[in-house]
Design an enzyme around this catalytic site. Structure first.
Site, PDB file in Angstrom:
ATOM      1  N   ARG A 294      59.256  33.305  36.954  1.00  0.00           N
ATOM      2  CA  ARG A 294      58.018  32.553  37.153  1.00  0.00           C
ATOM      3  C   ARG A 294      58.132  31.571  38.315  1.00  0.00           C
ATOM      4  NH1 ARG A 294      56.354  32.054  30.686  1.00  0.00           N
ATOM      5  NH2 ARG A 294      55.368  34.110  30.653  1.00  0.00           N
ATOM      6  N   TYR A 429      51.217  39.270  37.351  1.00  0.00           N
ATOM      7  CA  TYR A 429      52.489  39.594  36.689  1.00  0.00           C
ATOM      8  C   TYR A 429      53.327  38.351  36.402  1.00  0.00           C
ATOM      9  CZ  TYR A 429      54.816  40.271  41.402  1.00  0.00           C
ATOM     10  OH  TYR A 429      55.331  40.167  42.677  1.00  0.00           O
ATOM     11  N   GLU A 430      54.329  38.558  35.555  1.00  0.00           N
ATOM     12  CA  GLU A 430      55.163  37.474  34.996  1.00  0.00           C
ATOM     13  C   GLU A 430      54.322  36.458  34.225  1.00  0.00           C
ATOM     14  OE1 GLU A 430      58.073  38.207  34.825  1.00  0.00           O
ATOM     15  OE2 GLU A 430      57.994  39.759  36.364  1.00  0.00           O
ATOM     16  N   GLY A 431      53.295  36.927  33.562  1.00  0.00           N
ATOM     17  CA  GLY A 431      52.380  36.064  32.815  1.00  0.00           C
ATOM     18  C   GLY A 431      51.231  35.671  33.710  1.00  0.00           C
ATOM     19  N   GLN A 436      49.807  31.064  32.047  1.00  0.00           N
ATOM     20  CA  GLN A 436      50.577  29.899  32.510  1.00  0.00           C
ATOM     21  C   GLN A 436      49.864  28.599  32.134  1.00  0.00           C
ATOM     22  OE1 GLN A 436      53.643  30.510  33.801  1.00  0.00           O
ATOM     23  NE2 GLN A 436      53.063  32.646  33.482  1.00  0.00           N
TER      24      GLN A 436
END
Length: 565
Positions: A294, A429-431, A436
């Protein structure tokens, strides 16, 4: 496409904004002296400019493809990757006991930005490996560490993360991949994973997959998930790549951007895997990798933003259109007020996002070096802001770059559109950035806002030092909003989570810009840029924070049928 590494900018931020000297003052990172850091950044910058930047456009035009089950990468990517690996840049922050350099995450973050600004598609490969290295360092057995870490750190092998399945995106707990014990301490991993960045390539000797799967006795949801190391080639007794594992790349996705990065659909058919961490503890182990990612993905937003800014500025300094409205101007479109407004915003947003990311990295380093709970809380708080604001900055700056180019920005040959196409996925992506923001207003507020209030104390001190009423007022508004937020029902928080996060970013951006102005004595280009941010962008915080506290009622006002009407 040409790229100039902003080494002096990193040095300035480290010295005057985020206090890298505090990291170097610890026993853990005592070797990270200013001279050493500058030398590392200078050499990495040269590599980015001369070796990697020339690959960027070709990677977009001739992306990775699958040929008879073998992934073929873009021309020159193998040489570019070897330059990264041989320079030691994959394992910069990794444990020296396994061949890493043990340098601060802040230094790695700066290097990653330069590598990604030069060629974002290729940078994804070592970024994923860095996250895997960190997960293994924290959770793997000594035996697995001994086999995998030296090869990953050297760049001989690369690493991936395998979470997502067709029915299990943000809801990871819905995954169906299973892991059956083989009776010898290994497991047979079966399932399909999608969106796997750099799922294979033709230049590393092995690709090592960290795969989430469920044991036979695993309960439904995230609490029943375990993590497994599943290599493409099973290491032999000497730790060298051996027999082919029962896994393969089914296909590569056809994407909007990042064409040089092969995004794979991976099929595991009883593939041999080794558990990483405890049974049913997969999410805890994977979150180590995800938190690393992140920060890295937030920086990827910066990568695209810096590239787009440099590309747009170069065009603006050459393009002549209309009569200049200013005496003694350049005679180019840079003389026009709206073009200048866009370029000023681009530059101001980049500085704010870069400072947030490097402050986050310094906080991680201080937490690592000291174990202090306050530093851990600060790093955790800044992580979702770094990821979301960094990627939103990448999107905003890249689309402004297209606008600066005018009609030529819509023509692919100029390369302006590539930055926007490449960066768009980083908000997903990656949340997703919404996730977030939800993390920020939920988990990160479980302390009642204490970490945020401590950060705002720093903002208040800067506002006082610079005698800036606007920053002081924005800080007060954020403090008040936070106090209100922690008393709200969770779904009401979620409805305003994104504007809250962006309001935080605006206040922090003002804080860092004012610090930069003070560092140069209140006169000079940094002060001029700070004046722009503080006068034009910081005031947006008040509107954002108003939205943040609006609750969920109006969001749910329309029925499903009314949406479709």
């Amino acid at each position: 496409m040409p790229y100039t590494a902003p080494v002096t900018e990193f040095d300035f931020i480290f010295d005057n904004i985020v206090g890298l000297d505090r990291v170097a003052a610890t026993d853990r990172f005592a070797e990270a002296t200013p001279d050493m850091v500058t030398a590392i950044l200078t050499e990495a910058g040269k590599m980015a400019e001369t070796v990697l930047a020339p690959l960027n456009r070709g990677g977009d035009l001739q992306g990775a493809y699958l040929e008879n089950g073998v992934v073929r990468t873009s021309p020159g990517f193998g040489d570019g990757y070897r330059a990264i690996a041989e320079g030691g840049y994959v394992g910069m922050s990794a444990d020296p006991d396994y061949g890493g350099l043990g340098l601060p995450m802040a230094v790695t973050t700066a290097v990653n930005e330069m590598v990604g600004s030069a060629c974002l598609s290729l940078q994804l490969n070592p970024l994923m490996t860095q996250g895997q290295i960190e997960a293994l360092e924290h959770h793997a057995s000594d035996e697995l560490k001994a086999i995998y870490l030296p090869k990953l750190i050297s760049g001989e092998w690369n690493g991936t993360m395998n979470l997502t399945e067709p029915q299990a995106g943000s809801d990871v707990g819905a995954l169906r991949s299973k892991a059956e014990p083989n009776g010898d301490g290994t497991h047979a991993v079966t399932g399909q994973k999608i969106y796997i960045s750099w799922g294979d390539n033709d230049f590393t000797a092995n690709t090592c997959h960290l795969v989430l799967a469920r044991l036979p006795d695993g309960v439904p949801g995230t609490k029943g998930i375990s993590l497994f190391m599943v290599p493409k080639l099973i290491p032999d007794a000497d730790g060298n790549p051996g027999a082919r594992n029962s896994l393969n790349v089914v296909s590569l996705e056809h994407k909007l951007g990042l064409h040089g990065s092969p995004t794979a659909v991976m099929q595991f058919d009883g593939a041999r895997g080794w558990m990483v961490g405890k049974p049913h503890g997969g999410m805890a182990a994977m979150f180590t990798m995800m938190n690393n990612a992140r920060l890295g993905v937030g920086v990827q937003g910066l990568c695209a933003a810096e590239g787009a800014y440099q590309h747009a500025l170069a065009y603006a300094l050459e393009r002549r259109q209309g009569r200049s409205p200013v005496e003694g101007g350049t005679g180019t479109i840079l003389d026009h007020a709206d073009v200048r407004r866009m370029l000023m915003q681009m530059k101001a947003e980049i500085f704010a996002a870069r400072a947030i990311a490097l402050d986050n990295a310094v906080s991680i380093d201080m937490a690592t070096a000291t174990g202090d709970a306050a530093w851990k809380a600060r790093a955790a708080l800044l992580t979702p802001v770094t990821k979301a604001y960094g990627t939103e900055t990448g999107i905003t700056v890249s689309q402004l770059g297209i606008q600066v180019h005018g009609g030529m920005g819509f023509i692919e040959e100029t390369g302006a559109a590539q930055y926007l196409r490449d960066v768009r996925v980083t908000a997903i992506y990656e949340g997703t950035n919404g996730i977030q923001a939800m993390d920020l207003v939920a988990r990160k507020m479980m302390d009642g806002g204490a970490a945020m209030f401590a950060l705002l104390d720093e903002v208040d001190a800067t506002a006082a030092a610079g005698d800036h009423a606007g920053l002081a007022a924005a800080s007060t508004a954020l403090r008040t909003a936070t106090e209100t937020l922690v008393g709200m029902e969770m779904n009401d928080r979620f409805a305003g989570a994104v504007p809250y996060l962006m309001g935080v970013a605006r206040v922090l951006g003002g804080h860092y810009h004012l610090k930069a102005s003070l560092a140069e004595g209140g006169e000079g280009p940094r002060t001029k840029l700070a004046r722009f941010f503080l006068g034009r962008l910081l005031p947006e915080a008040h509107g954002l924070l108003t939205q943040a506290l609006a609750g969920a009622e109006d969001v749910y006002a329309l029925s499903a049928d009314e949406f479709a009407a």
